[in-house]
Scaffold this active site. Sequence first.
Site, PDB file in Angstrom:
ATOM      1  N   ALA A   1      -5.050   0.897   8.404  1.00  0.00           N
ATOM      2  CA  ALA A   1      -4.270   0.667   7.186  1.00  0.00           C
ATOM      3  C   ALA A   1      -5.008   1.149   5.952  1.00  0.00           C
ATOM      4  CB  ALA A   1      -3.948  -0.823   7.045  1.00  0.00           C
ATOM      5  N   HIS A   2      -4.238   1.648   4.980  1.00  0.00           N
ATOM      6  CA  HIS A   2      -4.785   2.029   3.684  1.00  0.00           C
ATOM      7  C   HIS A   2      -5.353   0.777   3.014  1.00  0.00           C
ATOM      8  CE1 HIS A   2      -4.923   3.393  -0.501  1.00  0.00           C
ATOM      9  NE2 HIS A   2      -4.824   4.627  -0.047  1.00  0.00           N
ATOM     10  N   PRO A   3      -6.490   0.890   2.318  1.00  0.00           N
ATOM     11  CA  PRO A   3      -7.113  -0.312   1.749  1.00  0.00           C
ATOM     12  C   PRO A   3      -6.325  -0.985   0.636  1.00  0.00           C
ATOM     13  CG  PRO A   3      -8.248   1.671   1.006  1.00  0.00           C
ATOM     14  CD  PRO A   3      -7.302   2.093   2.088  1.00  0.00           C
TER      15      PRO A   3
ATOM     16  N   PHE B   1       1.129   1.261   4.632  1.00  0.00           N
ATOM     17  CA  PHE B   1       0.620   2.629   4.802  1.00  0.00           C
ATOM     18  C   PHE B   1      -0.390   2.564   5.940  1.00  0.00           C
ATOM     19  CE2 PHE B   1       0.099   6.672   2.160  1.00  0.00           C
ATOM     20  CZ  PHE B   1      -0.386   7.403   3.240  1.00  0.00           C
TER      21      PHE B   1
END
Length: 369
Positions: free
Chosen positions: A195-197, A202
Amino acid sequence: MGHSLCAPSAGRWPRSYNKGEDSLFFETFNRNKRSLSLDLGTPGGRKVFEDLVRTSDAVYSNLRGDVPAKIKITYDDLKHLNPAIVCCSLTGFGMTGPRAKQPGYDYILQGLAGWMDLTGDPDGPPTKSGLSLVDFCGGYVAALSLMAGLHAARRDGVGGDCDVSLYDTAISMLTYPAAWHLNAGYRPGRTKNSAHPSLVPFQAFEASDGWFVVGCAKEKFWVRLAEAIGLTELLDDPRFTDFAARGQHKDELLPLLEKRFAEATVDHWVSLLTKAGVPTGPINDVEQALTEEHTLARGLIATTEHEVWGEVRQVTSPVRFGNEPAEYRRAPRRNENFDEVMELLGYSAEDVSGLVEAGAFGSIAQATP
């Protein structure tokens, strides 16, 4: 037009897919090159090298950080032969600093530069990228540095050194996590399912038959996603109204999306979301990536003929300029272009014979002329 001199790596001898010195690894990285073997430890070999420097644009090497100076291939060593020569050395740690004499390998650099700490499942061990990204990116940085050096040399008539290292490359690619840490004390952590931080959703999601990625990098993509998958009620939920809210309540949102995506196949969701204008794509295996319609349409597979391997298929370079189609030639056999280079230098048959007898080209050249 000048030439470039390159000190090659040991890619002829990998343990996988090789027949003697002919390996698919070497073919991958040496397509369209030419080969001449030189022993710089002999006076004759040094003479040939220096004659080549006089007619070349660049000298490129991929050695340990202290070696270019030891074998005298830096700009200070060669500028008397050609003031415009550009000497590019891609080393593990650079030619200065406490690690300059250490050998550098991609795996080690991924650990040293913090990449492995950033990669993998939160509950798993630090993880290396599946590809040698530090090596590959280091090559691109070296090429860019070399181009900048050549531009300056042609403009000013004066060359110089490109002291490029895998370590510098790896550290510089920490980019925004580094800026966040240096300025705000941010300590990055690994995320579940890549996952995007900070952007939610996302990440990778599991469908009924595999995995795919959804990337809602803008609010409009979140709206399109919710509408496309039939969860429009989420758009009115105050927990999910914007990126900040979705980030705060991701543990409540993601299970809802995961449950929906598990109901159908990767092809179903990717097709549906692509039509809806949501950034998405399947998580392919290597075979699927190489047979993707877009891969073929972009001409990313090259074919060359080889005496040992027959037809060799491999991926092309992404670097492009102009509209002329690229031409591909197999990687050279060791010392294959001996005669061509001797002619280029204007050596007589007697000159060549004397140099061969003196060991200027190493033992491999004895049977070549």
